[in-house]
Motif scaffolding. Structure first.
Motif, PDB file in Angstrom:
ATOM      1  N   ASN A 154      41.965  44.553  37.848  1.00  0.00           N
ATOM      2  CA  ASN A 154      40.997  43.457  37.907  1.00  0.00           C
ATOM      3  C   ASN A 154      41.678  42.248  38.538  1.00  0.00           C
ATOM      4  O   ASN A 154      42.751  41.838  38.100  1.00  0.00           O
ATOM      5  CB  ASN A 154      40.519  43.127  36.482  1.00  0.00           C
ATOM      6  CG  ASN A 154      39.624  41.917  36.442  1.00  0.00           C
ATOM      7  OD1 ASN A 154      38.822  41.698  37.331  1.00  0.00           O
ATOM      8  ND2 ASN A 154      39.784  41.109  35.405  1.00  0.00           N
ATOM      9  N   HIS A 162      35.250  41.785  37.916  1.00  0.00           N
ATOM     10  CA  HIS A 162      35.401  41.988  36.474  1.00  0.00           C
ATOM     11  C   HIS A 162      34.041  42.248  35.823  1.00  0.00           C
ATOM     12  O   HIS A 162      33.894  43.172  35.015  1.00  0.00           O
ATOM     13  CB  HIS A 162      36.052  40.744  35.852  1.00  0.00           C
ATOM     14  CG  HIS A 162      36.323  40.863  34.390  1.00  0.00           C
ATOM     15  ND1 HIS A 162      36.432  39.776  33.566  1.00  0.00           N
ATOM     16  CD2 HIS A 162      36.481  41.947  33.583  1.00  0.00           C
ATOM     17  CE1 HIS A 162      36.657  40.178  32.321  1.00  0.00           C
ATOM     18  NE2 HIS A 162      36.697  41.492  32.314  1.00  0.00           N
ATOM     19  N   THR A 165      33.037  45.721  36.787  1.00  0.00           N
ATOM     20  CA  THR A 165      33.846  46.724  36.087  1.00  0.00           C
ATOM     21  C   THR A 165      33.380  46.910  34.653  1.00  0.00           C
ATOM     22  O   THR A 165      33.181  48.043  34.180  1.00  0.00           O
ATOM     23  CB  THR A 165      35.330  46.319  36.101  1.00  0.00           C
ATOM     24  OG1 THR A 165      35.793  46.251  37.460  1.00  0.00           O
ATOM     25  CG2 THR A 165      36.184  47.316  35.336  1.00  0.00           C
ATOM     26  N   VAL A 178      41.558  48.087  31.285  1.00  0.00           N
ATOM     27  CA  VAL A 178      41.404  47.144  32.391  1.00  0.00           C
ATOM     28  C   VAL A 178      42.615  46.226  32.403  1.00  0.00           C
ATOM     29  O   VAL A 178      42.937  45.583  31.394  1.00  0.00           O
ATOM     30  CB  VAL A 178      40.113  46.322  32.260  1.00  0.00           C
ATOM     31  CG1 VAL A 178      39.999  45.308  33.403  1.00  0.00           C
ATOM     32  CG2 VAL A 178      38.891  47.228  32.230  1.00  0.00           C
ATOM     33  N   SER A 180      44.429  42.955  34.203  1.00  0.00           N
ATOM     34  CA  SER A 180      44.120  41.782  35.029  1.00  0.00           C
ATOM     35  C   SER A 180      45.340  41.328  35.829  1.00  0.00           C
ATOM     36  O   SER A 180      46.479  41.395  35.349  1.00  0.00           O
ATOM     37  CB  SER A 180      43.613  40.631  34.168  1.00  0.00           C
ATOM     38  OG  SER A 180      42.322  40.916  33.671  1.00  0.00           O
ATOM     39  N   MET A 199      39.640  50.234  41.091  1.00  0.00           N
ATOM     40  CA  MET A 199      39.361  48.802  41.179  1.00  0.00           C
ATOM     41  C   MET A 199      38.009  48.583  41.832  1.00  0.00           C
ATOM     42  O   MET A 199      37.653  49.280  42.785  1.00  0.00           O
ATOM     43  CB  MET A 199      40.434  48.074  41.999  1.00  0.00           C
ATOM     44  CG  MET A 199      40.220  46.568  42.109  1.00  0.00           C
ATOM     45  SD  MET A 199      41.536  45.755  43.052  1.00  0.00           S
ATOM     46  CE  MET A 199      40.931  44.055  43.047  1.00  0.00           C
TER      47      MET A 199
END
Length: 320
Positions: A154, A162, A165, A178, A180, A199
């Motif tokens: 992310n 995001h 997702t 996930v 970041s 992604m």
């Protein structure tokens, strides 16, 4: 009737008084709150070059990445509203307080909207070795069966990627982790390397890797395919209609930026967006320019703020 080039010349001519007024002004600092090489950085630099030429000013692009794009935004919010410091950011600008508990500014009230720059599609991509399934249905089946083998990169908390997702994970009941990052570029780098598996990325950023075979495209996150990647099906075609997400990029000033400066800057954006050379450069990034007034952008922000708050709630995103 004026053609595209004629319209661009008319718009540029309208900026002549602004050019004279601003020619002796100090340089403009354009703050990019994300890492170099990502979509915000690339699009911001393309427009900065054009606006600098139109307004006969020096525009200096500075990357201030970190804290989900809030470090750079906070710097702009603190500056004087004199036009010397501006912010280029994506849709993530509206999400700050929806994903973070201690944001030192109001994402809407503490900025002056100047205009949107462009819109762009998102694409679900995967590392071709780790995500070796032939299509989205097979990929999701494999990820649901072995969620420990799949991770999502992310670009930042609260980015449109995001939102997409988390909406996808909730829609199909997927429990994959996930991770970041501090921007699109480092996130994509790890997917290419296989450090992470999947992604939802800006199509323009992912295109070189798709074309080179380092990434596999599973779905455009919208109702239609993209001309830039015609072989990648839309998420609706892949069996998940309603999961429609796209990116947008825009320019803001600090709160209280005078109306005459807003109009000058917006006029430069509109002239740039009509320029065939800039449009060609954006097309290479799978990006479409936007031509709108500052008032139209402000109205868009009001509507979009309500929409993303609703999507965040439905996706189960809470401040951290």
């Amino acid at each position: 009737m004026l053609g595209r080039r004629g319209l661009a010349h008319v718009a540029a001519a309208a900026l002549l008084p602004a050019r004279e007024a601003l020619a002796q002004a100090r340089p403009v600092r354009l703050i990019v709150p994300a890492a170099p090489g990502g979509a915000i950085d690339v699009i911001g630099r393309i427009f900065a070059q054009s606006c600098a030429a139109l307004l006969q000013q020096v525009w200096v692009v500075e990357n201030r990445s970190g804290a989900n794009n809030t470090l750079g935004a906070a710097e702009v919010a603190r500056t004087a509203p004199d036009g010397a410091t501006l912010l280029v950011n994506a849709d993530i600008q509206l999400m700050a307080r929806l994903v973070m508990r201690n944001v030192p500014y109001d994402p809407v009230a503490d900025f002056t909207p100047i205009g949107r720059l462009a819109t762009a599609p998102l694409v679900l991509v995967g590392n071709p070795r780790a995500a070796d399934q032939p299509d989205l249905a097979a990929l999701l089946a494999a990820a649901k069966a072995r969620p420990d083998r799949f991770t999502f990169a992310n670009s930042a908390l609260g980015s449109m990627g995001h939102l997409a997702t988390e909406s996808l994970r909730r829609r199909v009941g997927l429990d994959a982790l996930v991770v970041s990052y501090r921007g699109t570029a480092p996130a994509l780098t790890d997917v290419v390397a296989g450090t992470t598996t999947l992604m939802v990325a800006p199509l323009g950023s992912a295109l070189p890797f798709l074309r080179g075979g380092q990434l596999r495209g599973f779905a455009i996150m919208g109702a239609e395919r993209s001309a830039a990647a015609p072989d990648v099906p839309s998420i609706a075609e892949a069996g998940l209609p309603g999961l429609s997400f796209s990116l947008w990029y825009a320019l803001w000033g600090p709160k209280g930026l005078p109306a005459d400066q807003v109009q000058r800057l917006n006029g430069a954006l509109q002239a740039a967006a009509r320029d065939p050379q800039l449009r060609s450069r954006l097309a290479e990034q799978a990006v479409d320019p936007v031509v709108e007034s500052a008032a139209e952008f402000a109205a868009f922000l009001a509507t979009e703020s309500r929409r993303v708050a609703m999507v965040a709630r439905e996706a189960g995103i809470e401040p951290e």
